[in-house]
Write a protein that holds these residues in place. Structure first.
Motif, mmCIF file in Angstrom:
data_model
loop_
_atom_site.group_PDB
_atom_site.id
_atom_site.type_symbol
_atom_site.label_atom_id
_atom_site.label_comp_id
_atom_site.label_asym_id
_atom_site.label_seq_id
_atom_site.Cartn_x
_atom_site.Cartn_y
_atom_site.Cartn_z
ATOM 1 N N HIS A 55 -2.798 -0.678 6.993
ATOM 2 C CA HIS A 55 -2.190 -1.766 7.768
ATOM 3 C C HIS A 55 -0.974 -2.332 7.044
ATOM 4 O O HIS A 55 0.067 -2.624 7.648
ATOM 5 N N ARG A 56 -1.067 -2.493 5.716
ATOM 6 C CA ARG A 56 0.041 -3.028 4.929
ATOM 7 C C ARG A 56 1.249 -2.076 4.976
ATOM 8 O O ARG A 56 2.412 -2.483 5.071
ATOM 9 N N GLU A 57 0.964 -0.761 4.900
ATOM 10 C CA GLU A 57 2.059 0.210 4.966
ATOM 11 C C GLU A 57 2.758 0.171 6.344
ATOM 12 O O GLU A 57 3.992 0.266 6.442
ATOM 13 N N LEU A 58 1.989 -0.001 7.438
ATOM 14 C CA LEU A 58 2.586 -0.092 8.787
ATOM 15 C C LEU A 58 3.469 -1.328 8.911
ATOM 16 O O LEU A 58 4.535 -1.297 9.544
ATOM 17 N N GLN A 59 3.034 -2.455 8.305
ATOM 18 C CA GLN A 59 3.853 -3.666 8.347
ATOM 19 C C GLN A 59 5.211 -3.427 7.676
ATOM 20 O O GLN A 59 6.262 -3.855 8.167
ATOM 21 N N GLU A 60 5.158 -2.745 6.510
ATOM 22 C CA GLU A 60 6.408 -2.490 5.812
ATOM 23 C C GLU A 60 7.321 -1.569 6.640
ATOM 24 O O GLU A 60 8.551 -1.730 6.678
#
Length: 368
Positions: A55-60
């Motif tokens: 999820h954190r990678e998708l936000q970035e």
């Protein structure tokens, strides 16, 4: 009836033993299930952590795309815009949340105000994650109750006969047995040969004095004789004193039939005793008194004897128990010149050591 009762008792004991075994098996199964459940929980926690990272990678990625869209929109802006003649400055990085807020309030290139769209449908379920690592073993459960005693096993087979042990030490002599019953008198033996003539008898008493006879005629005068030689000088009382006493200097081992050597001389008047050989040699004929003693230790036994010229004269037996024991003997002998007197071992326990309380002494009582 008694046999049936015994069989019922055995069956009940067997059922109780089997039930206890089943309970132990159930507890083991529950423990295994708890360990499996812990493994599943830890695997789920690991999967949740992996989803958070994705999820954190998708936000970035969304933030980077938003920045790129902003740059494109700035380059394609209107000419009458107050800022159209000014160069565009650098755009900072925005988070996914800032991107969403800006999209909801900023006009686009067509002067349209964007509004927040409806929530999209849930995406398909992701693939099943990999199994998690095996969890640490749980704590050891409480000790179960003791099972019922088992039945007595059959007797084992007899073991093989062991090797013969080493020969033990010679035991101490036993107590003398009771005196035996006097045997019946034997038959008279044949008449012996006539013995040799005995010693001359004692001088008889003087007879009655007879009447004095008539004087005989006067004899002739005899011829004169030569004077005989002078006799030898007799021994003085000092030269006739013989006495000795000797002990044992150190504890000593004695051997069967060997002479006991009393080597620690205290008195040796006349030098008739030899401490190197343990023998006394008579130098003055007469009546002598001899005494000797032996000390025995450690539950040992010693039977010694006094000998004259190799012939037995007197025994001395001494046996020790827990503590040491000492015995002595005394004898009176008539000796001639060159007679040899000594103490010899007649019987002895293995490993006996003669104690230092042992002694040998003798003295001339009357010269003949």
């Amino acid at each position: 009836m008694f046999q049936i009762s015994n069989m019922v008792t055995l069956i009940i004991l067997f059922l109780i033993y089997s039930a206890n075994g089943q309970i132990d098996l159930n507890i083991k199964n529950l423990q295994d299930q708890l360990v499996s459940l812990q493994t599943v929980v830890k695997s789920t926690v690991t999967d949740i952590g992996a989803l958070r990272n994705e999820h954190r990678e998708l936000q970035e990625k969304y933030s980077a795309l938003w920045d790129q869209l902003s740059v494109l929109g700035h380059k394609n802006g209107r000419a009458d815009s107050p800022d159209a003649t000014k160069p565009a400055g650098p755009l900072g990085q925005r988070s996914y949340r800032a991107y969403l807020n800006t999209r909801a309030s900023t006009p686009d290139s067509q002067n349209c105000v964007c509004t927040k769209g409806e929530k999209g449908a849930s995406g398909p379920a992701g693939p099943v994650g990999k199994p998690g690592i095996t969890g640490v073993p749980g704590e050891r459960g409480p000790k179960g109750e003791s099972g019922s005693p088992g039945f007595n096993g059959d007797d084992g087979l007899d073991g093989e006969k062991g090797d013969r042990g080493p020969k033990g030490d010679i035991g101490s002599p036993g107590q003398p047995g009771p005196k035996g019953v006097t045997g019946s008198s034997g038959q008279s033996g044949p008449k012996g040969d006539t013995g040799s003539n005995g010693q001359p008898g004692l001088k008889g008493d003087t007879g009655d004095t007879a009447a004095t006879g008539q004087p005989g005629p006067k004899g002739d005068i005899g011829s004169s004789c030569q004077q005989g030689p002078k006799g030898e000088t007799g021994a003085t009382d000092h030269e006739k004193n013989i006495a000795f006493t000797a002990g044992v200097r150190n504890n000593m081992y004695v051997t069967l039939y060997g002479i006991i050597v009393y080597d620690d001389v205290n008195t040796n008047v006349g030098n008739a005793y030899n401490p190197a050989t343990g023998t006394f040699t008579c130098i003055i004929p007469g009546i002598y008194v001899f005494s000797w003693s032996t000390e025995v230790n450690d539950s040992r036994y010693l039977k010694s004897e006094l000998k004259v010229n190799g012939e037995h004269r007197l025994y001395l037996e001494v046996a020790a128990g827990i503590y040491a024991n000492t015995g002595s003997a005394t004898i009176t002998l008539q000796l001639s010149v060159d007679d040899v007197v000594y103490i010899s071992v007649f019987k002895v326990s293995h490993g006996l050591v003669l104690g230092m309380a042992s002694s040998f002494s003798g003295y001339l009582l009357h010269a003949l």
